[in-house]
Scaffold this active site. Structure first.
Site, mmCIF file in Angstrom:
data_model
loop_
_atom_site.group_PDB
_atom_site.id
_atom_site.type_symbol
_atom_site.label_atom_id
_atom_site.label_comp_id
_atom_site.label_asym_id
_atom_site.label_seq_id
_atom_site.Cartn_x
_atom_site.Cartn_y
_atom_site.Cartn_z
ATOM 1 N N SER A 94 31.620 64.295 12.344
ATOM 2 C CA SER A 94 32.095 65.438 13.122
ATOM 3 C C SER A 94 31.859 66.743 12.355
ATOM 4 O O SER A 94 30.714 67.096 12.092
ATOM 5 C CB SER A 94 33.568 65.232 13.493
ATOM 6 O OG SER A 94 33.968 66.118 14.502
ATOM 7 N N ASP A 187 32.517 59.820 23.695
ATOM 8 C CA ASP A 187 33.108 60.851 22.832
ATOM 9 C C ASP A 187 33.699 61.971 23.691
ATOM 10 O O ASP A 187 32.982 62.629 24.446
ATOM 11 C CB ASP A 187 32.025 61.417 21.903
ATOM 12 C CG ASP A 187 32.581 62.283 20.795
ATOM 13 O OD1 ASP A 187 33.651 62.899 20.987
ATOM 14 O OD2 ASP A 187 31.940 62.357 19.730
ATOM 15 N N HIS A 217 34.704 59.023 19.767
ATOM 16 C CA HIS A 217 34.385 60.056 18.787
ATOM 17 C C HIS A 217 34.363 59.508 17.360
ATOM 18 O O HIS A 217 33.494 59.851 16.574
ATOM 19 C CB HIS A 217 35.390 61.203 18.888
ATOM 20 C CG HIS A 217 35.143 62.303 17.899
ATOM 21 N ND1 HIS A 217 33.980 63.049 17.897
ATOM 22 C CD2 HIS A 217 35.898 62.775 16.873
ATOM 23 C CE1 HIS A 217 34.027 63.937 16.920
ATOM 24 N NE2 HIS A 217 35.179 63.786 16.278
#
Length: 236
Positions: A94, A187, A217
């Site tokens: 991320s 996600d 995610h």
């Protein structure tokens, strides 16, 4: 070189053969996550050099979380690269993917390859509503309910402004090393088209994206971690 004025960083280093692997956590995350721990187990079993760490203000590292910035955390990751004697494979989750991209662009001699897991480059732009941006500027911070913790996630204007000044996806990204992007189609935090955009913007001719049909995610299921390990081994 470590700046004595900077917060001391907590990390775990597994020493083995190279290329070394450095795991970069996501926003408000730490080195105790499932992916970081699974990679450490893999590294020990396969005799690989691996490091997991906490950014300043996170986990076991020194510093106040709300005083941190994106570029400060980038510098924390750069400090971790000082532990290695050869270029590393960066694995960024991320926000950690954004930081990994900055390091690969700005310090190509120190990065052998890059793996982005739902890489959230420029999320201070597309990840906030106009109302949230106004509140950040007016109040200095906002809170969001977190699906991953009991406490809300805090974002500060200090961090947001640092991110806005570090945006990189509007033009070609001067990265030449191999890049692997992994993204779950389920996600809800980082749209999958962000990885597709990166696929086109990164200049390297060796860029591949893998989409995981039922992946979320975090991509922390056993099959997700097995895919991550295979991806790293394929870059080695």
């Amino acid at each position: 070189m470590t700046d004595t004025l900077r917060p001391a960083l907590a990390y775990h280093l597994t020493v083995g053969k190279g290329p070394p692997v450095l795991f970069l956590p996501g926003y408000a995350s730490d080195m105790e996550g499932a992916k970081a721990l699974a990679l450490e187990t893999w590294a020990k079993a396969s005799g690989r050099t691996f490091c997991r760490f906490d950014y300043a203000g996170c986990g076991a590292s020194e510093g106040a979380f709300e005083e941190q910035t994106l570029t400060g955390w980038r510098d924390d990751a750069l400090e971790m690269l000082d532990l290695f004697s050869e270029p590393a494979i960066l694995v960024g989750s991320s926000m950690g993917g954004w930081i990994a991209l900055m390091l690969a662009r700005d310090h190509p001699e120190r990065v052998a390859a890059l793996v982005g897991i739902a890489a959230a480059a420029d999320f201070t732009d597309w990840g906030f509503s106009m109302e949230e941006k106004m509140k950040l500027l007016q109040n200095g911070r906002i809170e969001r309910a977190s699906p991953y913790a009991d406490q809300p996630t805090v974002f500060t204007s200090r961090f947001w402004q640092s991110g806005e000044a570090s945006r990189m996806t509007a033009a070609a990204i001067a990265i030449s090393c191999p890049v692997r992007l992994i993204h779950g189609l389920g996600d809800r935090d980082v749209p999958v088209d962000r990885s597709m955009h990166l696929l086109h913007q990164i200049r390297s001719g060796d860029v591949q994206a893998t989409l995981v049909k039922h992946g979320d995610h975090r991509l922390s299921r056993d099959e997700d971690i097995a895919l991550l390990i295979r991806t790293i081994e394929g870059l080695s």
